[in-house]
Design a protein around this motif. Structure first.
Motif, short mmCIF file in Angstrom:
data_model
loop_
_atom_site.label_atom_id
_atom_site.label_comp_id
_atom_site.label_asym_id
_atom_site.label_seq_id
_atom_site.Cartn_x
_atom_site.Cartn_y
_atom_site.Cartn_z
N ALA A 1 -12.65 17.58 -5.65
CA ALA A 1 -13.98 16.82 -5.91
C ALA A 1 -13.57 15.80 -6.71
CB ALA A 1 -14.95 17.70 -6.57
N VAL A 2 -14.21 14.54 -6.19
CA VAL A 2 -14.07 13.38 -6.95
C VAL A 2 -15.25 12.91 -7.80
CG1 VAL A 2 -13.17 10.93 -6.71
CG2 VAL A 2 -12.16 12.59 -5.53
N PHE A 3 -15.18 12.48 -8.94
CA PHE A 3 -16.48 11.93 -9.65
C PHE A 3 -16.37 10.25 -9.74
CE2 PHE A 3 -16.06 16.36 -10.81
CZ PHE A 3 -17.34 16.80 -10.78
N LEU A 4 -17.41 9.84 -9.14
CA LEU A 4 -17.67 8.31 -9.25
C LEU A 4 -18.67 8.34 -10.31
CD1 LEU A 4 -17.51 7.86 -5.40
CD2 LEU A 4 -15.41 7.58 -7.15
N VAL A 5 -18.49 7.28 -11.25
CA VAL A 5 -19.52 6.93 -12.28
C VAL A 5 -19.43 5.45 -12.39
CG1 VAL A 5 -20.57 7.17 -14.70
CG2 VAL A 5 -19.50 9.22 -13.26
N HIS A 6 -20.73 4.84 -12.57
CA HIS A 6 -20.76 3.32 -12.70
C HIS A 6 -22.24 2.96 -12.99
CE1 HIS A 6 -19.73 -0.89 -12.26
NE2 HIS A 6 -18.35 -0.50 -12.13
N GLY A 7 -22.42 1.71 -13.49
CA GLY A 7 -23.67 1.15 -13.65
C GLY A 7 -24.09 0.64 -12.44
N ASN A 8 -23.36 0.19 -11.52
CA ASN A 8 -23.53 -0.43 -10.23
C ASN A 8 -23.57 0.40 -9.01
OD1 ASN A 8 -23.88 -2.10 -7.93
ND2 ASN A 8 -22.89 -3.88 -9.03
N GLN A 9 -24.42 0.85 -8.37
CA GLN A 9 -24.51 1.53 -7.08
C GLN A 9 -23.49 0.93 -6.11
OE1 GLN A 9 -26.06 4.85 -6.91
NE2 GLN A 9 -25.07 5.00 -5.06
N ALA A 10 -23.57 -0.29 -6.01
CA ALA A 10 -22.87 -0.89 -4.93
C ALA A 10 -21.18 -0.54 -5.23
CB ALA A 10 -22.92 -2.47 -4.94
N GLU A 11 -20.64 -0.24 -6.36
CA GLU A 11 -19.46 0.03 -6.73
C GLU A 11 -19.22 1.28 -6.59
OE1 GLU A 11 -16.94 -1.60 -7.44
OE2 GLU A 11 -17.46 -3.43 -8.03
N ILE A 12 -20.17 2.34 -6.68
CA ILE A 12 -20.06 3.51 -6.13
C ILE A 12 -19.96 4.10 -4.60
CG2 ILE A 12 -21.33 6.09 -6.02
CD1 ILE A 12 -22.25 5.44 -8.82
N ASP A 13 -20.59 3.01 -3.89
CA ASP A 13 -20.81 3.31 -2.47
C ASP A 13 -19.36 2.62 -2.07
OD1 ASP A 13 -23.47 4.10 -2.46
OD2 ASP A 13 -24.19 2.06 -2.18
N ARG A 14 -18.99 1.60 -2.63
CA ARG A 14 -17.57 1.00 -1.96
C ARG A 14 -16.49 1.93 -2.32
NH1 ARG A 14 -13.10 -1.92 -3.84
NH2 ARG A 14 -14.04 -1.67 -6.30
N ALA A 15 -16.49 2.72 -3.34
CA ALA A 15 -15.34 3.79 -3.84
C ALA A 15 -15.36 5.01 -2.85
CB ALA A 15 -15.76 4.29 -5.31
N HIS A 16 -16.77 5.30 -2.45
CA HIS A 16 -16.91 6.42 -1.62
C HIS A 16 -16.35 5.87 -0.23
CE1 HIS A 16 -19.78 9.56 0.20
NE2 HIS A 16 -18.75 9.83 0.59
N LYS A 17 -16.53 4.75 0.28
CA LYS A 17 -15.99 4.46 1.70
C LYS A 17 -14.63 4.15 1.54
CE LYS A 17 -16.36 0.60 4.82
NZ LYS A 17 -15.00 0.23 4.90
N GLU A 18 -13.97 3.93 0.52
CA GLU A 18 -12.50 3.61 0.35
C GLU A 18 -11.94 5.04 0.13
OE1 GLU A 18 -10.86 0.72 -2.00
OE2 GLU A 18 -12.25 -0.65 -1.74
N LEU A 19 -12.48 6.13 -0.24
CA LEU A 19 -12.04 7.32 -0.51
C LEU A 19 -11.86 7.91 0.75
CD1 LEU A 19 -13.48 9.81 -3.05
CD2 LEU A 19 -12.77 10.44 -1.00
N ARG A 20 -12.95 7.97 1.47
CA ARG A 20 -12.87 8.62 2.84
C ARG A 20 -11.99 8.00 3.74
NH1 ARG A 20 -14.95 13.26 1.61
NH2 ARG A 20 -17.12 13.48 1.42
N GLU A 21 -11.63 6.63 3.68
CA GLU A 21 -10.55 5.98 4.50
C GLU A 21 -9.04 6.60 4.09
OE1 GLU A 21 -11.41 2.16 3.71
OE2 GLU A 21 -12.68 1.78 5.28
N LEU A 22 -8.96 6.71 2.54
CA LEU A 22 -7.73 7.13 2.01
C LEU A 22 -7.73 8.96 2.56
CD1 LEU A 22 -5.42 7.05 0.09
CD2 LEU A 22 -7.06 7.98 -1.65
N GLU A 23 -8.56 9.52 2.67
CA GLU A 23 -8.48 10.82 3.28
C GLU A 23 -8.07 10.96 4.57
OE1 GLU A 23 -12.42 13.63 1.86
OE2 GLU A 23 -12.26 12.62 3.64
#
Length: 420
Positions: free
Chosen positions: A394-416
């Motif tokens: 499980a990967v935890f993403l934390v940020h004050g900006n929701q856009a950064e969380i969405d971007r990280a999620h997208k890149e994580l799935r590509e890495l998968e």
């Protein structure tokens, strides 16, 4: 009864007893060891290897085995005069209830302990208290279960064990043939809790968004530590796989409906003290409980939650039982939000050696990356993910900006796709 540590000399700090400090219970053990003398009790002689590996034996002053040594363990604990007995994982719920009651310590009503583990009894307890619950039937034979489904006019149902965890053998079924196949997959199997599935539970399928609500309680007052909306994907046309969970803003309209309902569920189940982890569906007619565990969330992350809410369920659990309670009573019942968070469950699509170092390095490039918790050892083979227990981490993403969380999620799935 076993004792795996050397007894220290001189005056000792106050004793806290933890029962089955596996998984996130290890975090509770380490937190407690910073303030108290931790005595550990095992409610089972054996546990699955993945759980056993998580046990932080280095922080235990004593490590006792309850089965086969019940009276001896109780005498030893009474002599230690512990401040508290705390269930540190799902395995330890019933034993912790019993030990606390025998020692006259704070805890949940032991006479209602079974309803906090058995999913059928759980729903019956809700119904008896006038709390909305799902229609259900359980049995050891397939025929009566199929007859109940027909009589109830249900098409889609969920088939699962009475007593397990982590979406272990949970099937969504639309036909009698699928119910029969799920029944055969569940009945007689040794489940994640190392108990044999002697009967099978069939419940109505609940349509709506799924929510996760974590709480701590003291003297029947409930504090909401964090709440999440859960998103799942479907594997093999039927098996639901946890995809991700987003931390709910405390002013989200759903909370106004969900939190009072969860409070009613906790009351109906006799959860007056300690942690709880509840999962529910917000249907068109209102929230309906899937299950409540009288223990820490399996994905508790103190560091991430401290950033997001200013506190965390692990630390607040200790506050429920100890003189630190004044810290709890100063907290608002509904958590505040300082940053946004998402927990993403990794999905393995094939069997490959897990390269934890490579994954961690790649995730570290993401601005929203907070931490990753692997369920599989480095280099060990993954299996195709079909449920929560087969997710490699499980990967935890934390940020004050929701856009950064969405971007990280997208890149994580590509890495998968590349690594898993």
């Amino acid at each position: 009864m076993t004792n795996l540590s050397v007894q220290p000399q001189g005056p000792q700090p106050t004793v806290v007893v933890l029962v089955d400090a596996f998984s996130t219970g290890a975090m509770l053990a380490r937190e407690a060891a910073g303030h108290y003398r931790v005595v550990h009790v095992r409610s089972r002689d054996l546990v699955p290897a993945t759980f056993a590996a998580s046990l932080p034996t280095e922080v235990f002053a004593e490590d006792l085995t309850y089965p086969g040594h019940t009276e001896e363990v109780l005498r030893r604990l009474a002599a230690l005069e512990p401040m508290a007995v705390i269930p540190a994982s799902e395995f330890g719920v019933e034993a912790a209830d019993e030990i606390a009651a025998r020692l006259g310590l704070r805890g949940n009503d032991a006479s209602r302990s079974a309803a906090r583990r058995d999913k059928y009894l759980m729903m019956e307890a809700l119904a008896a208290a006038g709390v909305r619950s799902s229609r259900q039937c359980h049995g050891a034979e397939l025929g009566p279960l199929l007859a109940w489904r027909r009589a109830a006019g249900l098409e889609r149902v969920v088939v699962k064990p009475l007593d397990s965890a982590g979406s272990d053998d949970v099937y969504t079924c639309d036909t009698e043939q699928e119910v029969a196949a799920a029944f055969e997959a569940v009945i007689g199997k040794t489940n994640l809790m190392l108990r044999t599935n002697e009967t099978v539970l069939v419940q109505e399928y609940l349509d709506g968004d799924e929510y996760i609500v974590n709480t701590v309680s003291r003297d029947g007052t409930h504090w909401f530590t964090d709440a999440w909306i859960s998103r799942k994907t479907v594997q093999d046309g039927k098996r639901k796989v946890y995809d991700s969970e987003d931390l709910l803003a405390p002013d989200d309209p759903a909370i106004d409906v969900i939190f009072p309902y969860v409070s009613d569920c906790l009351d109906a189940l006799g959860i007056t003290d300690g942690p709880a982890h509840s999962e529910l569906i917000l249907t068109a007619s209102g929230p309906v409980l899937l299950e409540t565990g009288a223990r820490l969330s399996g994905l508790a992350n103190p560091e991430a939650l401290d950033r997001c809410t200013g506190a965390n369920q692990v630390g607040l659990t200790l506050d429920c039982y100890t003189p630190r309670a004044e810290r709890l009573t100063r907290r608002p019942v509904r958590y505040p939000q300082l940053e946004q968070a998402r927990c993403v469950n990794l999905v393995a699509r094939r069997e490959v050696p897990l390269d934890t170092g490579r994954i961690q390095a790649e995730l570290g490039r993401l601005a929203a990356f907070e931490s990753v918790r692997f369920r599989v050892a480095d280099g060990a083979p993954t299996v195709r993910t079909v449920d929560l227990n087969s997710s490699p981490g499980a990967v935890f993403l934390v940020h004050g900006n929701q856009a950064e969380i969405d971007r990280a999620h997208k890149e994580l799935r590509e890495l998968e796709h590349e690594l898993l």
